[in-house]
Design an enzyme around this catalytic site. Structure first.
Site, PDB file in Angstrom:
ATOM      1  N   CYS A  40      42.622  -0.768 -40.645  1.00 55.45           N
ATOM      2  CA  CYS A  40      41.667  -0.153 -41.562  1.00 55.45           C
ATOM      3  C   CYS A  40      41.773   1.363 -41.377  1.00 55.45           C
ATOM      4  CB  CYS A  40      40.271  -0.654 -41.203  1.00 55.45           C
ATOM      5  SG  CYS A  40      38.939   0.138 -42.121  1.00 55.45           S
ATOM      6  N   CYS A  91      44.134   2.828 -48.024  1.00 59.47           N
ATOM      7  CA  CYS A  91      43.124   1.838 -47.630  1.00 59.47           C
ATOM      8  C   CYS A  91      43.855   0.501 -47.690  1.00 59.47           C
ATOM      9  CB  CYS A  91      41.956   1.854 -48.617  1.00 59.47           C
ATOM     10  SG  CYS A  91      40.850   0.429 -48.469  1.00 59.47           S
TER      11      CYS A  91
END
Ligand code: DGL
Length: 260
Positions: A75, A186
């Site tokens: 992440c 992302c």
């Protein structure tokens, strides 16, 4: 006790990190993996860095108790908010993070226009400013926060009209710029790579940090002599903090899709 066949833990706020897990499995098929999606607390990208850091300390503590031999923060948002602090707190434990693949896009074409798509929090962190500074002489970077996009992925909308409309609106203000490449900053966005390509055209090169993160993980494990030498194919376990059956099913679907 950590053993060679202990799992590598992979964390994200939801199903985004499955895109990184696929890269990890590709180059280390005989490793065991424990995937943890903190979807109960998602999204991370619209929280404060302090909030994400707190959540990540809980996640890491939980995964270490599960005997993980290394943790991959799959992440970008959580890496920016917490990787440094986690490494300071768990000094001898391998914690690998991910960052937007600006370096790859700079290598691809000098003095090009690069669009970086990421969460609002990623784009407002010092780690990201430092990364941009390193390449600001080489490429022209335009940043694009994409609140709402990870939610579509979490709902399983990785293709179709709603997603196409969302992207069309998102890119509209930049219609006059000819981008050479796009960085998916992302891990959720990798699951909508085809839709991004369709929206921006085939001549735009798309990068993400998944492959580089997988390679770095393998390198760190080799350095620490922690690679699994068991020749059989490893297992993958998926856990989500919300206990939502649909989310686990979606994670399995994305795992299969990207693996093929
Ligand atoms: N997948 C995460 C990332 O790579 C963020 C998604 C979220 O906002 O929780 O940044």
């Amino acid at each position: 006790m950590i053993k060679h066949n202990s799992p590598i833990a992979v964390i994200d706020s939801g199903v985004g990190g499955i895109s990184v897990l696929n890269e990890l499995i590709k180059i280390m098929p005989n490793e065991n993996f424990l995937y943890f999606g903190d979807n109960k607390n998602a999204p991370y990208g619209t929280k404060t860095a302090e909030q994400v850091r707190k959540l990540m300390f809980c996640n890491v503590e939980y995964l270490i108790k599960k005997d993980a031999k290394a943790i991959v923060i799959a992440c970008n948002t959580a890496t920016g908010a917490a990787a440094k602090e986690l490494r300071n707190a768990y000094k001898d434990f391998p914690i690998i993070g991910i960052e937007p693949a600006i370096k790859q896009s700079a290598k691809y074409k000098e003095h090009s226009n690069v669009l970086v798509m990421a969460t609002p929090l990623t784009l407002h962190q010092e780690k990201f400013f430092d990364l941009m500074d390193r390449f600001s002489d080489e490429v022209n970077i335009v940043t694009l926060p994409c609140p709402g996009l990870m939610e579509l992925v979490e709902e399983g909308k990785t293709e179709g009209r709603e997603l196409d409309e969302f992207l069309k609106k998102l890119f509209e203000p930049y219609n006059k710029i000819k981008f050479d490449s796009v960085v998916l900053g992302c891990t959720h966005y990798t699951h909508v790579k085809s839709a991004v390509q369709k929206a921006l055209g085939n001549d735009v090169m798309i990068f993400d940090g998944g492959e580089g993160t997988a390679r770095e993980t393998k390198r760190r494990l080799a350095e620490l002599d922690l690679l699994n030498d068991d020749p059989v194919k490893g297992w993958v376990r998926i856990e989500c903090s919300s206990q939502d059956k649909d989310i686990t099913e979606l994670a399995l679907k994305l795992l299969k899709n990207s693996a093929s």
